[in-house]
Write an enzyme that holds these catalytic residues in place. Sequence first.
Site, mmCIF file in Angstrom:
data_model
loop_
_atom_site.group_PDB
_atom_site.id
_atom_site.type_symbol
_atom_site.label_atom_id
_atom_site.label_comp_id
_atom_site.label_asym_id
_atom_site.label_seq_id
_atom_site.Cartn_x
_atom_site.Cartn_y
_atom_site.Cartn_z
ATOM 1 N N HIS A 168 16.654 8.122 9.716
ATOM 2 C CA HIS A 168 17.807 7.299 10.090
ATOM 3 C C HIS A 168 18.396 7.744 11.418
ATOM 4 O O HIS A 168 18.047 8.799 11.961
ATOM 5 C CB HIS A 168 18.875 7.347 8.994
ATOM 6 C CG HIS A 168 19.430 8.728 8.735
ATOM 7 N ND1 HIS A 168 20.441 9.291 9.485
ATOM 8 C CD2 HIS A 168 19.086 9.663 7.811
ATOM 9 C CE1 HIS A 168 20.709 10.500 9.019
ATOM 10 N NE2 HIS A 168 19.899 10.754 8.001
ATOM 11 N N CYS A 184 18.928 13.688 5.959
ATOM 12 C CA CYS A 184 17.474 13.825 5.821
ATOM 13 C C CYS A 184 16.848 14.054 7.188
ATOM 14 O O CYS A 184 17.016 15.113 7.765
ATOM 15 C CB CYS A 184 16.918 12.575 5.147
ATOM 16 S SG CYS A 184 17.505 12.348 3.450
#
Length: 233
Positions: A168, A184
Amino acid sequence: MLRRSTRLAILAASALGLLIAPVLPEAQALPRSQSALTETSLPVIQVQQSQKPKPEFWRKKVRLQTNERPGTIIIDTNTKYLYYVEGNNRATRYGVGVGRDGFGWSGTVNVGRKAEWPDWRPPASMIARERKKGRILPAHMKGGPDNPLGARALYLYKGGRDTIFRIHGTNQPWTIGQNMSSGCIRMMNEDVKHLYTRAGVGSKVIVIGPNGKGAEKLYSDRGQDLLGTLFGG
């Protein structure tokens, strides 16, 4: 009139300058008015140079020796690089930041779905962990410039199920190249948008753990692809 030898020297110097320059994020390459045209739903955030990550984590075309097929994504959490394999021993290399939820994990998954300006629903484990630190996270946050998932998200699935791991964007570009306390695999918004247009649903994603185990058998980064950088190959 310049002599022919002088003209050749000037041309050679100009070409060399292009060869050694890193590929800058798209927002730097376009004037503000042109950049704004690429985003109609939300404003473009201009990032100051001091907020950029180190130059070694800027997007580059590189020579990459690997047996993986074009379209494969390789993420090395040890070196903080993500590679999009293009074939013919070439790849695009992006810098990434690795959060607690992505650090220490490795394996092969696929892009299960994608989203533009995604909503954020932090997992229960993250909410509990941050609460112990005195930080209250929302159960849901709508997508937008202030959202921790940034401009784009690629959701990683295994066996048809969401792994809760994501690639992301981020509204903190200076964190690229670092280990973070949460999240993440994060990329600069300009970079995740670039990857988003190339990696489709179903794309293979290989994540190498923080100790780099097995990386030498999977790929070898031979450095910047000078001709590809210059001519866009």
